[in-house]
Design a protein around this motif. Structure first.
Motif, PDB file in Angstrom:
ATOM      1  N   ARG A   9       0.809  -1.213   0.000  1.00 52.24           N
ATOM      2  CA  ARG A   9       0.000   0.000   0.000  1.00 52.24           C
ATOM      3  C   ARG A   9       0.841   1.262   0.000  1.00 52.24           C
ATOM      4  O   ARG A   9       0.409   2.307  -0.479  1.00 52.24           O
ATOM      5  CB  ARG A   9      -0.947  -0.001   1.214  1.00 52.24           C
ATOM      6  CG  ARG A   9      -2.024  -1.081   1.148  1.00 52.24           C
ATOM      7  CD  ARG A   9      -3.114  -0.818   2.158  1.00 52.24           C
ATOM      8  NE  ARG A   9      -2.637  -0.846   3.530  1.00 52.24           N
ATOM      9  CZ  ARG A   9      -2.583  -1.940   4.274  1.00 52.24           C
ATOM     10  NH1 ARG A   9      -2.947  -3.104   3.765  1.00 52.24           N
ATOM     11  NH2 ARG A   9      -2.152  -1.891   5.525  1.00 52.24           N
ATOM     12  N   HIS A  10       2.058   1.186   0.546  1.00 51.64           N
ATOM     13  CA  HIS A  10       2.914   2.364   0.643  1.00 51.64           C
ATOM     14  C   HIS A  10       4.106   2.286  -0.306  1.00 51.64           C
ATOM     15  O   HIS A  10       5.119   2.955  -0.092  1.00 51.64           O
ATOM     16  CB  HIS A  10       3.415   2.538   2.080  1.00 51.64           C
ATOM     17  CG  HIS A  10       2.308   2.761   3.067  1.00 51.64           C
ATOM     18  ND1 HIS A  10       1.557   3.911   3.097  1.00 51.64           N
ATOM     19  CD2 HIS A  10       1.816   1.963   4.043  1.00 51.64           C
ATOM     20  CE1 HIS A  10       0.652   3.822   4.070  1.00 51.64           C
ATOM     21  NE2 HIS A  10       0.784   2.655   4.642  1.00 51.64           N
ATOM     22  N   PHE A  11       3.972   1.488  -1.376  1.00 56.23           N
ATOM     23  CA  PHE A  11       5.146   1.268  -2.217  1.00 56.23           C
ATOM     24  C   PHE A  11       5.558   2.521  -2.974  1.00 56.23           C
ATOM     25  O   PHE A  11       6.745   2.690  -3.293  1.00 56.23           O
ATOM     26  CB  PHE A  11       4.922   0.119  -3.204  1.00 56.23           C
ATOM     27  CG  PHE A  11       6.171  -0.256  -3.950  1.00 56.23           C
ATOM     28  CD1 PHE A  11       7.191  -0.950  -3.304  1.00 56.23           C
ATOM     29  CD2 PHE A  11       6.357   0.125  -5.271  1.00 56.23           C
ATOM     30  CE1 PHE A  11       8.364  -1.272  -3.968  1.00 56.23           C
ATOM     31  CE2 PHE A  11       7.524  -0.197  -5.941  1.00 56.23           C
ATOM     32  CZ  PHE A  11       8.530  -0.891  -5.286  1.00 56.23           C
ATOM     33  N   ASP A  12       4.630   3.429  -3.279  1.00 56.04           N
ATOM     34  CA  ASP A  12       5.015   4.652  -3.992  1.00 56.04           C
ATOM     35  C   ASP A  12       6.057   5.427  -3.197  1.00 56.04           C
ATOM     36  O   ASP A  12       7.039   5.931  -3.766  1.00 56.04           O
ATOM     37  CB  ASP A  12       3.790   5.530  -4.241  1.00 56.04           C
ATOM     38  CG  ASP A  12       2.899   4.985  -5.344  1.00 56.04           C
ATOM     39  OD1 ASP A  12       3.361   4.076  -6.063  1.00 56.04           O
ATOM     40  OD2 ASP A  12       1.755   5.450  -5.478  1.00 56.04           O
ATOM     41  N   ARG A  13       5.845   5.546  -1.903  1.00 58.65           N
ATOM     42  CA  ARG A  13       6.812   6.259  -1.063  1.00 58.65           C
ATOM     43  C   ARG A  13       8.140   5.512  -1.013  1.00 58.65           C
ATOM     44  O   ARG A  13       9.218   6.124  -1.056  1.00 58.65           O
ATOM     45  CB  ARG A  13       6.251   6.427   0.347  1.00 58.65           C
ATOM     46  CG  ARG A  13       7.206   7.150   1.285  1.00 58.65           C
ATOM     47  CD  ARG A  13       6.535   7.537   2.598  1.00 58.65           C
ATOM     48  NE  ARG A  13       7.501   8.132   3.512  1.00 58.65           N
ATOM     49  CZ  ARG A  13       8.137   7.460   4.462  1.00 58.65           C
ATOM     50  NH1 ARG A  13       7.877   6.180   4.650  1.00 58.65           N
ATOM     51  NH2 ARG A  13       9.002   8.064   5.246  1.00 58.65           N
ATOM     52  N   ILE A  14       8.079   4.189  -0.914  1.00 56.37           N
ATOM     53  CA  ILE A  14       9.300   3.378  -0.902  1.00 56.37           C
ATOM     54  C   ILE A  14      10.066   3.570  -2.210  1.00 56.37           C
ATOM     55  O   ILE A  14      11.289   3.759  -2.215  1.00 56.37           O
ATOM     56  CB  ILE A  14       8.954   1.899  -0.685  1.00 56.37           C
ATOM     57  CG1 ILE A  14       8.322   1.696   0.704  1.00 56.37           C
ATOM     58  CG2 ILE A  14      10.195   1.018  -0.839  1.00 56.37           C
ATOM     59  CD1 ILE A  14       7.706   0.326   0.902  1.00 56.37           C
ATOM     60  N   ALA A  15       9.333   3.539  -3.328  1.00 55.33           N
ATOM     61  CA  ALA A  15       9.977   3.675  -4.639  1.00 55.33           C
ATOM     62  C   ALA A  15      10.662   5.028  -4.773  1.00 55.33           C
ATOM     63  O   ALA A  15      11.769   5.128  -5.331  1.00 55.33           O
ATOM     64  CB  ALA A  15       8.949   3.486  -5.746  1.00 55.33           C
ATOM     65  N   ARG A  16      10.034   6.098  -4.270  1.00 57.53           N
ATOM     66  CA  ARG A  16      10.650   7.422  -4.349  1.00 57.53           C
ATOM     67  C   ARG A  16      11.963   7.463  -3.569  1.00 57.53           C
ATOM     68  O   ARG A  16      12.957   8.037  -4.026  1.00 57.53           O
ATOM     69  CB  ARG A  16       9.685   8.484  -3.808  1.00 57.53           C
ATOM     70  CG  ARG A  16       8.536   8.811  -4.742  1.00 57.53           C
ATOM     71  CD  ARG A  16       7.855  10.110  -4.341  1.00 57.53           C
ATOM     72  NE  ARG A  16       7.293  10.043  -2.995  1.00 57.53           N
ATOM     73  CZ  ARG A  16       6.071   9.617  -2.710  1.00 57.53           C
ATOM     74  NH1 ARG A  16       5.271   9.182  -3.694  1.00 57.53           N
ATOM     75  NH2 ARG A  16       5.624   9.608  -1.469  1.00 57.53           N
ATOM     76  N   ALA A  17      11.963   6.841  -2.381  1.00 56.62           N
ATOM     77  CA  ALA A  17      13.174   6.837  -1.569  1.00 56.62           C
ATOM     78  C   ALA A  17      14.294   6.050  -2.252  1.00 56.62           C
ATOM     79  O   ALA A  17      15.462   6.481  -2.256  1.00 56.62           O
ATOM     80  CB  ALA A  17      12.880   6.244  -0.197  1.00 56.62           C
ATOM     81  N   VAL A  18      13.965   4.910  -2.844  1.00 57.60           N
ATOM     82  CA  VAL A  18      14.977   4.087  -3.512  1.00 57.60           C
ATOM     83  C   VAL A  18      15.495   4.791  -4.757  1.00 57.60           C
ATOM     84  O   VAL A  18      16.704   4.825  -5.031  1.00 57.60           O
ATOM     85  CB  VAL A  18      14.399   2.699  -3.858  1.00 57.60           C
ATOM     86  CG1 VAL A  18      15.393   1.904  -4.712  1.00 57.60           C
ATOM     87  CG2 VAL A  18      14.060   1.934  -2.591  1.00 57.60           C
ATOM     88  N   ARG A  19      14.588   5.408  -5.524  1.00 54.26           N
ATOM     89  CA  ARG A  19      15.013   6.101  -6.742  1.00 54.26           C
ATOM     90  C   ARG A  19      15.923   7.277  -6.419  1.00 54.26           C
ATOM     91  O   ARG A  19      16.901   7.541  -7.138  1.00 54.26           O
ATOM     92  CB  ARG A  19      13.782   6.557  -7.520  1.00 54.26           C
ATOM     93  CG  ARG A  19      14.087   7.021  -8.943  1.00 54.26           C
ATOM     94  CD  ARG A  19      12.814   7.227  -9.752  1.00 54.26           C
ATOM     95  NE  ARG A  19      12.188   5.943 -10.077  1.00 54.26           N
ATOM     96  CZ  ARG A  19      11.025   5.523  -9.560  1.00 54.26           C
ATOM     97  NH1 ARG A  19      10.365   6.273  -8.698  1.00 54.26           N
ATOM     98  NH2 ARG A  19      10.540   4.361  -9.907  1.00 54.26           N
ATOM     99  N   ALA A  20      15.624   7.966  -5.331  1.00 49.38           N
ATOM    100  CA  ALA A  20      16.476   9.087  -4.923  1.00 49.38           C
ATOM    101  C   ALA A  20      17.866   8.622  -4.534  1.00 49.38           C
ATOM    102  O   ALA A  20      18.852   9.353  -4.688  1.00 49.38           O
ATOM    103  CB  ALA A  20      15.829   9.833  -3.755  1.00 49.38           C
ATOM    104  N   ALA A  21      17.957   7.401  -4.033  1.00 53.23           N
ATOM    105  CA  ALA A  21      19.248   6.884  -3.563  1.00 53.23           C
ATOM    106  C   ALA A  21      20.072   6.241  -4.674  1.00 53.23           C
ATOM    107  O   ALA A  21      21.284   6.448  -4.753  1.00 53.23           O
ATOM    108  CB  ALA A  21      19.033   5.881  -2.433  1.00 53.23           C
ATOM    109  N   VAL A  22      19.425   5.438  -5.537  1.00 53.24           N
ATOM    110  CA  VAL A  22      20.182   4.631  -6.499  1.00 53.24           C
ATOM    111  C   VAL A  22      19.804   4.884  -7.945  1.00 53.24           C
ATOM    112  O   VAL A  22      20.420   4.322  -8.853  1.00 53.24           O
ATOM    113  CB  VAL A  22      20.026   3.125  -6.187  1.00 53.24           C
ATOM    114  CG1 VAL A  22      20.505   2.802  -4.805  1.00 53.24           C
ATOM    115  CG2 VAL A  22      18.585   2.662  -6.391  1.00 53.24           C
ATOM    116  N   GLY A  23      18.785   5.698  -8.202  1.00 47.78           N
ATOM    117  CA  GLY A  23      18.345   5.914  -9.576  1.00 47.78           C
ATOM    118  C   GLY A  23      17.272   4.915  -9.973  1.00 47.78           C
ATOM    119  O   GLY A  23      16.614   4.297  -9.125  1.00 47.78           O
TER     120      GLY A  23
END
Length: 302
Positions: A9-23
């Motif tokens: 349910r909260h994967f959008d927030r998780i994805a933003r954090a990962v993308r900010a860190a590793v692309g």
């Protein structure tokens, strides 16, 4: 899904954090038990070098299982973990940040460690032989009952510590120790009634209980902890000892070290397993140490 479905349910927030860190990255979602292992194998076969589990200890265990079972195995493949589940025990063992942004930044770290894996051969819940790998802790007895209670979903209240405390108290009400035969490294068989027998690569289980305070994930040894005669009164009055690791000094606790452990049931009653926070089957089981079998991305070294 881990954490009663909150990860999805909260994967959008998780994805933003990962993308900010590793692309940019590729992702796939688990829908049923076993998907994590299959997806990890597919990721490595397609050339993936960093395979990340997002979820709880059970999800991480499945992904690690896929990396260990992959054919051919890629010695350069790294395991990464963003902990979002109930227990949090693998996060504690690996020293990963608890917050999402910190865990995501750890994926971009240049630091990795080589750790051991446990392999367990057992009887699955469907009655067929199965094999699983674990990074942290596997065991049998009340461990399996507690894990079954937690994973049903009805006891996922608050944080992982509270969930496992309530499940442990519930399991201990009316509990009777189960008789097993076990041996370490091919030695003499020992028969005894156990509350739990845990085979530990890491130190923590059950939402933060320090079951094996001296265990290390890179020393090539299991710490085997056997509890006998632990009841609800002990859990209430000595609970703090389970969390700070001093329970190993109690007379009803035994600690041994081994590279292989075999455990068999003595009676007809099933003795349930816990493997990194999942309840995949029952005894008989054989636990084998696989030294240096997993490379893990951890925080630090940016």
């Amino acid at each position: 899904m881990s954490a009663a479905g909150r990860t999805g349910r909260h994967f959008d927030r998780i994805a933003r954090a990962v993308r900010a860190a590793v692309g940019d990255f590729e992702c796939a979602f688990t829908k049923a038990r076993g998907d994590g292992s299959r997806l990890a194998r597919e990721a490595v076969r397609s050339g993936g070098k960093l395979v990340v589990a997002v979820g709880g200890d059970g999800t991480a265990s499945e992904v690690v299982d896929g990396l260990a079972l992959g054919t051919p195995r890629d010695p350069d493949a790294l395991f990464g973990f963003i902990p979002r589940g109930t227990g949090g025990d693998l996060r504690r063992t690996l020293g990963l940040p608890q917050d999402l942004d910190g865990a995501a930044r750890a994926l971009a770290s240049r630091r990795s460690i080589v750790c051991d894996l446990g392999r367990v051969e057992f009887v699955g819940n469907g009655g067929a032989p199965e094999v699983r790998h674990f990074v942290n802790v596997a065991g049998c007895g009340i461990d399996g009952v507690v894990t079954e209670h937690v994973n049903r979903g009805g006891l996922r209240l608050g944080g992982g510590k509270l969930s496992f405390m309530l499940a442990s108290a519930r399991a201990l009400l009316g509990w009777s120790d189960q008789r097993v035969r076990w041996r370490a490294d091919g030695g003499a068989w020992q028969e005894q009634a156990i509350t739990a027998l845990t085979v530990c690569n890491g130190r923590f289980f059950g939402g933060g209980m320090k079951v094996a305070p001296d265990a290390r994930i890179d020393d090539g040894w299991f710490d085997v902890v056997v509890w006998s005669g632990l009841g609800i009164t002990d859990f209430v009055t000595k609970r703090s000892m389970l969390y700070d690791g001093t329970h190993v000094k109690l007379p009803n606790t035994r600690v041994a070290r081994a590279r292989a452990v075999e455990v068999e049931p003595v009676d007809d009653e099933p003795v349930l397993l816990d493997v990194d926070g999942e309840q995949p089957g029952r005894l008989p089981a054989r636990f084998t140490m696989l030294p240096g079998a997993l490379r893990v991305r951890v925080a630090g070294g940016e």
